[in-house]
Design a protein around this motif. Structure first.
Motif, PDB file in Angstrom:
ATOM      1  N   THR A  86      16.729  41.672  67.446  1.00 22.41           N
ATOM      2  CA  THR A  86      15.646  40.710  67.478  1.00 22.41           C
ATOM      3  C   THR A  86      14.496  41.260  66.393  1.00 22.41           C
ATOM      4  OG1 THR A  86      14.721  42.531  69.166  1.00 22.41           O
ATOM      5  CG2 THR A  86      16.350  40.928  70.079  1.00 22.41           C
ATOM      6  N   PRO A  87      13.553  40.121  66.486  1.00 24.90           N
ATOM      7  CA  PRO A  87      12.520  40.349  65.481  1.00 24.90           C
ATOM      8  C   PRO A  87      11.758  41.803  65.801  1.00 24.90           C
ATOM      9  CG  PRO A  87      12.930  38.330  66.067  1.00 24.90           C
ATOM     10  CD  PRO A  87      13.719  38.656  66.900  1.00 24.90           C
ATOM     11  N   PHE A  88      11.304  41.823  67.057  1.00 20.85           N
ATOM     12  CA  PHE A  88      10.876  43.136  67.593  1.00 20.85           C
ATOM     13  C   PHE A  88      11.674  44.234  67.346  1.00 20.85           C
ATOM     14  CE2 PHE A  88      10.273  46.504  70.943  1.00 20.85           C
ATOM     15  CZ  PHE A  88       8.948  46.738  70.758  1.00 20.85           C
ATOM     16  N   GLY A  89      13.046  44.330  67.403  1.00 21.19           N
ATOM     17  CA  GLY A  89      14.043  45.374  67.128  1.00 21.19           C
ATOM     18  C   GLY A  89      13.769  45.794  65.565  1.00 21.19           C
ATOM     19  N   SER A  90      13.696  44.690  64.773  1.00 19.64           N
ATOM     20  CA  SER A  90      13.780  44.941  63.485  1.00 19.64           C
ATOM     21  C   SER A  90      12.497  45.496  63.101  1.00 19.64           C
ATOM     22  CB  SER A  90      13.974  43.644  62.637  1.00 19.64           C
ATOM     23  OG  SER A  90      13.830  43.735  61.310  1.00 19.64           O
ATOM     24  N   TRP A  91      11.408  45.182  63.564  1.00 15.13           N
ATOM     25  CA  TRP A  91      10.052  45.945  63.609  1.00 15.13           C
ATOM     26  C   TRP A  91      10.328  47.355  63.820  1.00 15.13           C
ATOM     27  CZ3 TRP A  91       6.347  48.025  66.634  1.00 15.13           C
ATOM     28  CH2 TRP A  91       5.254  48.619  66.124  1.00 15.13           C
ATOM     29  N   LEU A  92      10.931  47.730  65.023  1.00 15.59           N
ATOM     30  CA  LEU A  92      11.152  49.189  65.423  1.00 15.59           C
ATOM     31  C   LEU A  92      11.707  49.703  64.201  1.00 15.59           C
ATOM     32  CD1 LEU A  92      11.891  49.050  69.168  1.00 15.59           C
ATOM     33  CD2 LEU A  92       9.612  49.673  67.964  1.00 15.59           C
ATOM     34  N   ARG A  93      12.680  49.070  63.802  1.00 18.81           N
ATOM     35  CA  ARG A  93      13.517  50.038  62.846  1.00 18.81           C
ATOM     36  C   ARG A  93      12.737  50.254  61.604  1.00 18.81           C
ATOM     37  NH1 ARG A  93      19.267  50.076  62.891  1.00 18.81           N
ATOM     38  NH2 ARG A  93      19.893  49.541  64.932  1.00 18.81           N
ATOM     39  N   SER A  94      11.906  49.152  61.046  1.00 22.02           N
ATOM     40  CA  SER A  94      11.165  49.269  59.900  1.00 22.02           C
ATOM     41  C   SER A  94      10.043  50.168  59.972  1.00 22.02           C
ATOM     42  CB  SER A  94      10.650  47.934  59.530  1.00 22.02           C
ATOM     43  OG  SER A  94       9.622  47.500  60.471  1.00 22.02           O
ATOM     44  N   THR A  95       9.291  50.578  61.262  1.00 24.44           N
ATOM     45  CA  THR A  95       8.602  51.381  61.383  1.00 24.44           C
ATOM     46  C   THR A  95       9.174  52.843  61.668  1.00 24.44           C
ATOM     47  OG1 THR A  95       8.053  50.741  63.703  1.00 24.44           O
ATOM     48  CG2 THR A  95       6.742  49.838  61.949  1.00 24.44           C
ATOM     49  N   SER A  96      10.275  52.763  62.004  1.00 18.58           N
ATOM     50  CA  SER A  96      11.185  54.214  62.371  1.00 18.58           C
ATOM     51  C   SER A  96      10.677  54.577  63.937  1.00 18.58           C
ATOM     52  CB  SER A  96      10.979  55.328  61.684  1.00 18.58           C
ATOM     53  OG  SER A  96      11.594  55.114  60.331  1.00 18.58           O
ATOM     54  N   LEU A  97       9.921  53.590  64.728  1.00 16.65           N
ATOM     55  CA  LEU A  97       9.790  54.202  66.007  1.00 16.65           C
ATOM     56  C   LEU A  97      10.759  54.374  66.879  1.00 16.65           C
ATOM     57  CD1 LEU A  97       6.269  51.900  66.293  1.00 16.65           C
ATOM     58  CD2 LEU A  97       6.401  54.487  66.139  1.00 16.65           C
ATOM     59  N   ASP A  98      11.823  53.694  66.672  1.00 12.05           N
ATOM     60  CA  ASP A  98      12.868  53.616  67.479  1.00 12.05           C
ATOM     61  C   ASP A  98      13.645  55.112  67.422  1.00 12.05           C
ATOM     62  OD1 ASP A  98      13.757  53.269  64.831  1.00 12.05           O
ATOM     63  OD2 ASP A  98      15.519  52.816  65.430  1.00 12.05           O
ATOM     64  N   GLU A  99      13.260  55.958  66.441  1.00  8.88           N
ATOM     65  CA  GLU A  99      13.630  57.284  66.550  1.00  8.88           C
ATOM     66  C   GLU A  99      12.929  58.423  67.051  1.00  8.88           C
ATOM     67  OE1 GLU A  99      16.238  57.901  64.477  1.00  8.88           O
ATOM     68  OE2 GLU A  99      16.581  56.659  62.998  1.00  8.88           O
ATOM     69  N   LEU A 100      11.763  57.789  67.728  1.00  7.89           N
ATOM     70  CA  LEU A 100      11.082  58.733  68.522  1.00  7.89           C
ATOM     71  C   LEU A 100      11.870  59.593  69.515  1.00  7.89           C
ATOM     72  CD1 LEU A 100       7.604  57.131  68.869  1.00  7.89           C
ATOM     73  CD2 LEU A 100       8.142  58.926  67.289  1.00  7.89           C
ATOM     74  N   PRO A 101      12.767  58.937  70.380  1.00  6.24           N
ATOM     75  CA  PRO A 101      13.383  59.669  71.458  1.00  6.24           C
ATOM     76  C   PRO A 101      14.370  60.655  70.787  1.00  6.24           C
ATOM     77  CG  PRO A 101      13.455  57.357  72.038  1.00  6.24           C
ATOM     78  CD  PRO A 101      12.748  57.398  70.540  1.00  6.24           C
ATOM     79  N   THR A 102      14.824  60.398  69.430  1.00  3.61           N
ATOM     80  CA  THR A 102      15.616  61.502  69.170  1.00  3.61           C
ATOM     81  C   THR A 102      15.160  62.975  68.695  1.00  3.61           C
ATOM     82  OG1 THR A 102      16.389  59.609  67.805  1.00  3.61           O
ATOM     83  CG2 THR A 102      17.216  61.653  66.906  1.00  3.61           C
ATOM     84  N   LEU A 103      13.822  62.860  69.116  1.00  2.00           N
ATOM     85  CA  LEU A 103      13.143  64.268  68.726  1.00  2.00           C
ATOM     86  C   LEU A 103      13.753  65.337  70.148  1.00  2.00           C
ATOM     87  CD1 LEU A 103       9.537  63.355  68.120  1.00  2.00           C
ATOM     88  CD2 LEU A 103      10.997  64.800  66.602  1.00  2.00           C
ATOM     89  N   TRP A 104      14.289  64.420  71.044  1.00  2.00           N
ATOM     90  CA  TRP A 104      14.925  65.319  72.361  1.00  2.00           C
ATOM     91  C   TRP A 104      15.948  65.866  71.882  1.00  2.00           C
ATOM     92  CZ3 TRP A 104      14.254  67.745  76.437  1.00  2.00           C
ATOM     93  CH2 TRP A 104      15.172  67.849  77.334  1.00  2.00           C
ATOM     94  N   ASN A 105      16.824  65.120  71.026  1.00  2.00           N
ATOM     95  CA  ASN A 105      18.181  65.683  70.520  1.00  2.00           C
ATOM     96  C   ASN A 105      17.816  67.039  69.663  1.00  2.00           C
ATOM     97  OD1 ASN A 105      19.131  62.447  70.306  1.00  2.00           O
ATOM     98  ND2 ASN A 105      20.211  63.858  71.426  1.00  2.00           N
ATOM     99  N   VAL A 106      16.590  66.917  68.829  1.00  2.00           N
ATOM    100  CA  VAL A 106      16.458  68.233  68.126  1.00  2.00           C
ATOM    101  C   VAL A 106      15.860  69.032  68.822  1.00  2.00           C
ATOM    102  CG1 VAL A 106      14.531  68.975  66.263  1.00  2.00           C
ATOM    103  CG2 VAL A 106      15.509  66.432  66.144  1.00  2.00           C
ATOM    104  N   LEU A 107      15.119  69.033  69.779  1.00  2.00           N
ATOM    105  CA  LEU A 107      14.626  70.148  70.827  1.00  2.00           C
ATOM    106  C   LEU A 107      15.826  70.701  71.432  1.00  2.00           C
ATOM    107  CD1 LEU A 107      12.159  71.552  71.946  1.00  2.00           C
ATOM    108  CD2 LEU A 107      12.259  69.917  73.968  1.00  2.00           C
ATOM    109  N   ARG A 108      16.938  69.984  71.824  1.00  2.00           N
ATOM    110  CA  ARG A 108      18.111  70.479  72.550  1.00  2.00           C
ATOM    111  C   ARG A 108      19.098  71.142  71.580  1.00  2.00           C
ATOM    112  NH1 ARG A 108      20.861  68.399  76.636  1.00  2.00           N
ATOM    113  NH2 ARG A 108      22.786  68.173  75.097  1.00  2.00           N
ATOM    114  N   GLY A 109      18.818  71.292  70.258  1.00  2.00           N
ATOM    115  CA  GLY A 109      19.617  71.724  69.185  1.00  2.00           C
ATOM    116  C   GLY A 109      20.929  70.941  68.796  1.00  2.00           C
ATOM    117  N   ASP A 110      20.881  69.604  69.279  1.00  2.00           N
ATOM    118  CA  ASP A 110      21.888  68.622  68.827  1.00  2.00           C
ATOM    119  C   ASP A 110      21.681  68.364  67.204  1.00  2.00           C
ATOM    120  OD1 ASP A 110      23.021  68.421  71.443  1.00  2.00           O
ATOM    121  OD2 ASP A 110      21.594  66.966  71.822  1.00  2.00           O
TER     122      ASP A 110
END
Length: 218
Positions: A86-110
């Motif tokens: 979607t246009p909103f999804g494309s904007w999220l990707r372009s700003t890398s805001l979609d990656e914010l929850p991935t910090l949980w993977n970093v904290l877990r050690g994944d």
């Protein structure tokens, strides 16, 4: 020849990952709440995209990101990322805001803050022995391939950068990549491969031309 990084630095790297990801999740919580609400409004539930990805030594873990694509059924006539994004999804990707929850993977050690991007499980048996060396370190939110062009690079170029990172991993390399990532995100570079909404599927080396498939490219 394997150029595995020295264990002492990997311990320091892991400690930095824990501190930075933990702080990022706390400080970024208000932003993530707003983004989650916007994803729910634009795409519905679930808000998070979850998918098994290969981590250190190829061990699977569940990657979490904000959703950027519509969920469709087999009868919807939608079979490419370009149609699902979607246009909103494309904007999220372009700003890398979609990656914010991935910090949980970093904290877990994944994952780590810096390392080769975790790709699809189905790619594991398509790598050459040299390409498979990208799994000698934890995958990262950002990496050398991302700051060199991200999805504008060919698969061979990406994997060469990943192995180069494995052979030269150290605090100087990580700091350079983190600094370059900020510039890349601000310029919104390399979000899509030429002729694709995200990235073409990897079918093996030498790479063959492949139409964009239904996946969530990293």
């Amino acid at each position: 020849m394997s150029g595995r990084p020295a264990v002492p630095y990997l311990r320091v790297k892991r400690a930095v990952d824990v501190v930075v990801s933990g702080a990022g999740l706390l400080v970024g919580a208000p932003v993530m709440a707003v983004v989650a609400a916007a994803v729910r409004r634009d795409l519905g539930s679930p808000v998070l995209f979850r998918q098994l990805r290969p981590g250190l030594r190829g061990a699977p873990f569940e990657l979490v990101k904000f959703r950027t694509m519509r969920t469709v059924g087999a009868d919807d006539g939608v079979d490419t990322d370009a149609q699902r994004l979607t246009p909103f999804g494309s904007w999220l990707r372009s700003t890398s805001l979609d990656e914010l929850p991935t910090l949980w993977n970093v904290l877990r050690g994944d994952m780590s803050l810096v390392g080769p991007r975790p790709l699809l499980m189905e790619y594991l048996d398509r790598y050459t022995p040299d390409q498979a060396r990208r799994h000698e370190v934890r995958p990262g939110i950002t990496g050398l391939a991302q700051v060199r062009g991200r999805n504008e690079l060919s698969w061979d170029q990406k994997f060469a950068a990943d192995v180069e990172y494995v052979d030269g991993v150290g605090w100087r390399a990580d700091l350079r990549i983190l600094a370059a990532t900020l510039a890349t995100v601000l310029r919104r570079q390399g979000i899509s491969a030429p002729g694709a909404a995200t990235m073409h599927l990897f079918t093996g080396s030498p790479p063959a031309d492949a139409a964009p498939g239904r996946h969530d490219a990293a």
